[in-house]
Design an enzyme around this catalytic site. Structure first.
Site, PDB file in Angstrom:
ATOM      1  N   HIS A   1      24.628  28.761   5.872  1.00 48.54           N
ATOM      2  CA  HIS A   1      24.007  29.743   6.743  1.00 48.54           C
ATOM      3  C   HIS A   1      24.090  29.335   8.208  1.00 48.54           C
ATOM      4  O   HIS A   1      24.167  28.155   8.529  1.00 48.54           O
ATOM      5  CB  HIS A   1      22.530  29.914   6.380  1.00 48.54           C
ATOM      6  CG  HIS A   1      22.302  30.288   4.957  1.00 48.54           C
ATOM      7  ND1 HIS A   1      21.256  29.790   4.214  1.00 48.54           N
ATOM      8  CD2 HIS A   1      22.983  31.103   4.129  1.00 48.54           C
ATOM      9  CE1 HIS A   1      21.301  30.289   2.992  1.00 48.54           C
ATOM     10  NE2 HIS A   1      22.344  31.092   2.912  1.00 48.54           N
TER      11      HIS A   1
ATOM     12  N   GLU B   1       7.423   7.401  11.500  1.00 51.42           N
ATOM     13  CA  GLU B   1       7.321   8.518  12.414  1.00 51.42           C
ATOM     14  C   GLU B   1       8.505   9.429  12.124  1.00 51.42           C
ATOM     15  O   GLU B   1       9.646   9.072  12.405  1.00 51.42           O
ATOM     16  CB  GLU B   1       7.386   7.966  13.839  1.00 51.42           C
ATOM     17  CG  GLU B   1       6.991   8.915  14.917  1.00 51.42           C
ATOM     18  CD  GLU B   1       6.908   8.220  16.254  1.00 51.42           C
ATOM     19  OE1 GLU B   1       5.782   8.044  16.759  1.00 51.42           O
ATOM     20  OE2 GLU B   1       7.970   7.850  16.792  1.00 51.42           O
TER      21      GLU B   1
ATOM     22  N   ARG C   1       0.818  -1.223   0.000  1.00 54.20           N
ATOM     23  CA  ARG C   1       0.000   0.000   0.000  1.00 54.20           C
ATOM     24  C   ARG C   1       0.846   1.264   0.000  1.00 54.20           C
ATOM     25  O   ARG C   1       0.359   2.337  -0.303  1.00 54.20           O
ATOM     26  CB  ARG C   1      -0.921   0.028   1.226  1.00 54.20           C
ATOM     27  CG  ARG C   1      -1.877  -1.144   1.318  1.00 54.20           C
ATOM     28  CD  ARG C   1      -2.567  -1.190   2.658  1.00 54.20           C
ATOM     29  NE  ARG C   1      -1.557  -1.367   3.705  1.00 54.20           N
ATOM     30  CZ  ARG C   1      -1.725  -0.996   4.967  1.00 54.20           C
ATOM     31  NH1 ARG C   1      -2.838  -0.429   5.362  1.00 54.20           N
ATOM     32  NH2 ARG C   1      -0.762  -1.197   5.861  1.00 54.20           N
TER      33      ARG C   1
ATOM     34  N   LYS D   1      22.862  37.028  -2.383  1.00 54.43           N
ATOM     35  CA  LYS D   1      23.368  37.123  -1.007  1.00 54.43           C
ATOM     36  C   LYS D   1      24.398  36.030  -0.724  1.00 54.43           C
ATOM     37  O   LYS D   1      25.426  36.287  -0.092  1.00 54.43           O
ATOM     38  CB  LYS D   1      22.181  37.023  -0.037  1.00 54.43           C
ATOM     39  CG  LYS D   1      22.539  37.157   1.417  1.00 54.43           C
ATOM     40  CD  LYS D   1      21.307  37.197   2.295  1.00 54.43           C
ATOM     41  CE  LYS D   1      20.839  35.794   2.588  1.00 54.43           C
ATOM     42  NZ  LYS D   1      19.775  35.719   3.599  1.00 54.43           N
ATOM     43  N   ASP D   2      24.132  34.812  -1.184  1.00 50.74           N
ATOM     44  CA  ASP D   2      25.044  33.693  -0.921  1.00 50.74           C
ATOM     45  C   ASP D   2      26.334  33.774  -1.737  1.00 50.74           C
ATOM     46  O   ASP D   2      27.349  33.202  -1.338  1.00 50.74           O
ATOM     47  CB  ASP D   2      24.356  32.355  -1.176  1.00 50.74           C
ATOM     48  CG  ASP D   2      23.355  32.001  -0.089  1.00 50.74           C
ATOM     49  OD1 ASP D   2      23.268  32.724   0.922  1.00 50.74           O
ATOM     50  OD2 ASP D   2      22.638  30.986  -0.246  1.00 50.74           O
TER      51      ASP D   2
ATOM     52  N   ARG E   1      21.786  26.303  -1.327  1.00 50.96           N
ATOM     53  CA  ARG E   1      21.363  27.236  -0.286  1.00 50.96           C
ATOM     54  C   ARG E   1      22.338  27.091   0.882  1.00 50.96           C
ATOM     55  O   ARG E   1      22.425  26.052   1.495  1.00 50.96           O
ATOM     56  CB  ARG E   1      19.933  26.937   0.157  1.00 50.96           C
ATOM     57  CG  ARG E   1      18.908  27.102  -0.960  1.00 50.96           C
ATOM     58  CD  ARG E   1      17.495  26.817  -0.456  1.00 50.96           C
ATOM     59  NE  ARG E   1      16.528  26.828  -1.526  1.00 50.96           N
ATOM     60  CZ  ARG E   1      15.832  27.893  -1.929  1.00 50.96           C
ATOM     61  NH1 ARG E   1      16.033  29.060  -1.351  1.00 50.96           N
ATOM     62  NH2 ARG E   1      14.955  27.787  -2.900  1.00 50.96           N
TER      63      ARG E   1
ATOM     64  N   ASN F   1      10.295  24.743   8.601  1.00 50.08           N
ATOM     65  CA  ASN F   1      10.476  25.438   7.333  1.00 50.08           C
ATOM     66  C   ASN F   1      10.503  24.424   6.206  1.00 50.08           C
ATOM     67  O   ASN F   1      10.905  23.277   6.402  1.00 50.08           O
ATOM     68  CB  ASN F   1      11.803  26.216   7.331  1.00 50.08           C
ATOM     69  CG  ASN F   1      11.860  27.258   8.423  1.00 50.08           C
ATOM     70  OD1 ASN F   1      10.893  27.958   8.674  1.00 50.08           O
ATOM     71  ND2 ASN F   1      12.980  27.344   9.092  1.00 50.08           N
TER      72      ASN F   1
ATOM     73  N   GLN G   1       9.956  25.878  15.217  1.00 48.20           N
ATOM     74  CA  GLN G   1       9.638  26.394  13.884  1.00 48.20           C
ATOM     75  C   GLN G   1       9.940  25.324  12.846  1.00 48.20           C
ATOM     76  O   GLN G   1      10.970  24.662  12.929  1.00 48.20           O
ATOM     77  CB  GLN G   1      10.500  27.638  13.622  1.00 48.20           C
ATOM     78  CG  GLN G   1      10.285  28.310  12.305  1.00 48.20           C
ATOM     79  CD  GLN G   1      11.118  29.584  12.175  1.00 48.20           C
ATOM     80  OE1 GLN G   1      11.347  30.300  13.143  1.00 48.20           O
ATOM     81  NE2 GLN G   1      11.575  29.866  10.978  1.00 48.20           N
TER      82      GLN G   1
ATOM     83  N   TYR H   1      12.761  21.325   7.355  1.00 48.91           N
ATOM     84  CA  TYR H   1      13.579  21.288   8.560  1.00 48.91           C
ATOM     85  C   TYR H   1      12.912  21.973   9.735  1.00 48.91           C
ATOM     86  O   TYR H   1      12.117  22.892   9.581  1.00 48.91           O
ATOM     87  CB  TYR H   1      14.974  21.855   8.323  1.00 48.91           C
ATOM     88  CG  TYR H   1      15.058  23.296   7.880  1.00 48.91           C
ATOM     89  CD1 TYR H   1      15.408  24.294   8.778  1.00 48.91           C
ATOM     90  CD2 TYR H   1      14.823  23.653   6.561  1.00 48.91           C
ATOM     91  CE1 TYR H   1      15.518  25.617   8.371  1.00 48.91           C
ATOM     92  CE2 TYR H   1      14.929  24.969   6.146  1.00 48.91           C
ATOM     93  CZ  TYR H   1      15.278  25.946   7.062  1.00 48.91           C
ATOM     94  OH  TYR H   1      15.381  27.250   6.655  1.00 48.91           O
TER      95      TYR H   1
ATOM     96  N   LYS I   1      19.071  22.323  14.024  1.00 53.66           N
ATOM     97  CA  LYS I   1      18.130  21.968  12.963  1.00 53.66           C
ATOM     98  C   LYS I   1      18.049  20.455  12.814  1.00 53.66           C
ATOM     99  O   LYS I   1      19.044  19.750  12.973  1.00 53.66           O
ATOM    100  CB  LYS I   1      18.589  22.561  11.621  1.00 53.66           C
ATOM    101  CG  LYS I   1      18.617  24.066  11.593  1.00 53.66           C
ATOM    102  CD  LYS I   1      19.148  24.587  10.278  1.00 53.66           C
ATOM    103  CE  LYS I   1      19.183  26.112  10.283  1.00 53.66           C
ATOM    104  NZ  LYS I   1      19.753  26.639   9.045  1.00 53.66           N
TER     105      LYS I   1
END
Length: 181
Positions: free
Chosen positions: A62, A28, A23, A169-170, A59, A49, A47, A132, A72
C-alpha cells in the site's frame, strides 16, 4: 538507538537500545528529537495505527499518493512479520527495488519507510501485533497499491503464495509495470 542503512535510499532499520534484566526489559520505542537527529530530517508523526493478524495474513503493498503521501515507522509488538518496502520514486537510484526486514517482538527492530514507497507485511508467526506511526493522515481517495506477487519486483515473502491470506482489495491491485507505463 542504531540506524542501519538499507539498499534503498532513505530507508532505514532502527535498533533501539534495550535494557533487560531479570525483571524484564525497557526501551525507548520513539523519541522525536533523537529520531530526527539520527535521520537528519524533521519527521513529524501525526497518527499511530495497530493491527492484529494471523499467520499468513499479507497486508499490502500500500501507499498514499500526492499531498497525502506518508512516511512510516513500523514495528512488531508481538509475533514475527516480514516487512517490505518498495521504492516508487522514479528519480531515486533505488527505484523499483525492495527491501525486506524480519521484525519481531523479540528483536524490537523498527523499519523507517519514507514517503514515496509502497509498504506491506506478511505474518510469519501464529499471530502478530503490528504497530506503526505515520507522518500524514490517511486519505481514502489518495490510496494506491501494488499486487504482492508482482513479477517485476519478485518479492520473496518467505511463505508459499498459497499460504498468503489477502483482502479482496489487495488481490486485485495493479502491477508495477501498469503503474509506471
Amino acid at each position: 538507538m542504531r540506524l542501519i542503512e538499507t539498499k534503498l535510499k532513505d530507508c532505514f532499520v532502527i535498533e533501539p537500545n534495550v535494557f533487560a534484566d531479570d525483571r524484564g526489559y525497557f526501551f525507548e520505542s520513539y523519541n522525536k528529537e533523537k529520531f530526527n537527529k539520527a535521520l537528519g530530517q524533521n519527521i513529524n508523526f501525526v497518527q499511530d495505527n495497530e493491527s492484529f493478524s494471523s499467520k499468513g495474513v499479507l497486508r499490502g503493498l500500500h501507499f498514499q499518493k500526492g499531498e497525502f503521501a506518508q512516511a512510516k515507522l513500523v514495528r512488531v509488538i508481538k509475533g514475527e512479520v516480514l516487512d517490505v518496502a518498495v521504492d516508487l520514486r522514479p528519480d531515486s537510484p533505488s527505484f523499483g527495488k525492495y527491501e525486506s526486514v524480519v521484525l519481531t517482538g523479540e528483536n524490537k527492530k523498527q523499519f523507517f519507510v519514507p514517503r514515496g514507497f509502497a509498504h506491506g507485511f506478511v505474518v510469519l508467526s501464529d499471530t502478530a501485533i503490528f504497530s506503526y506511526k505515520c507522518d500524514n493522515f490517511y486519505n481514502k481517495e489518495s490510496e494506491g497499491g501494488l499486487i504482492f506477487n508482482d513479477k517485476t519486483l519478485n518479492i520473496d515473502w518467505k511463505l508459499p503464495e498459497s499460504e498468503c491470506l489477502l483482502s479482496e482489495k489487495d488481490k486485485i491491485l495493479p502491477t508495477f509495470e501498469t503503474l509506471f507505463k
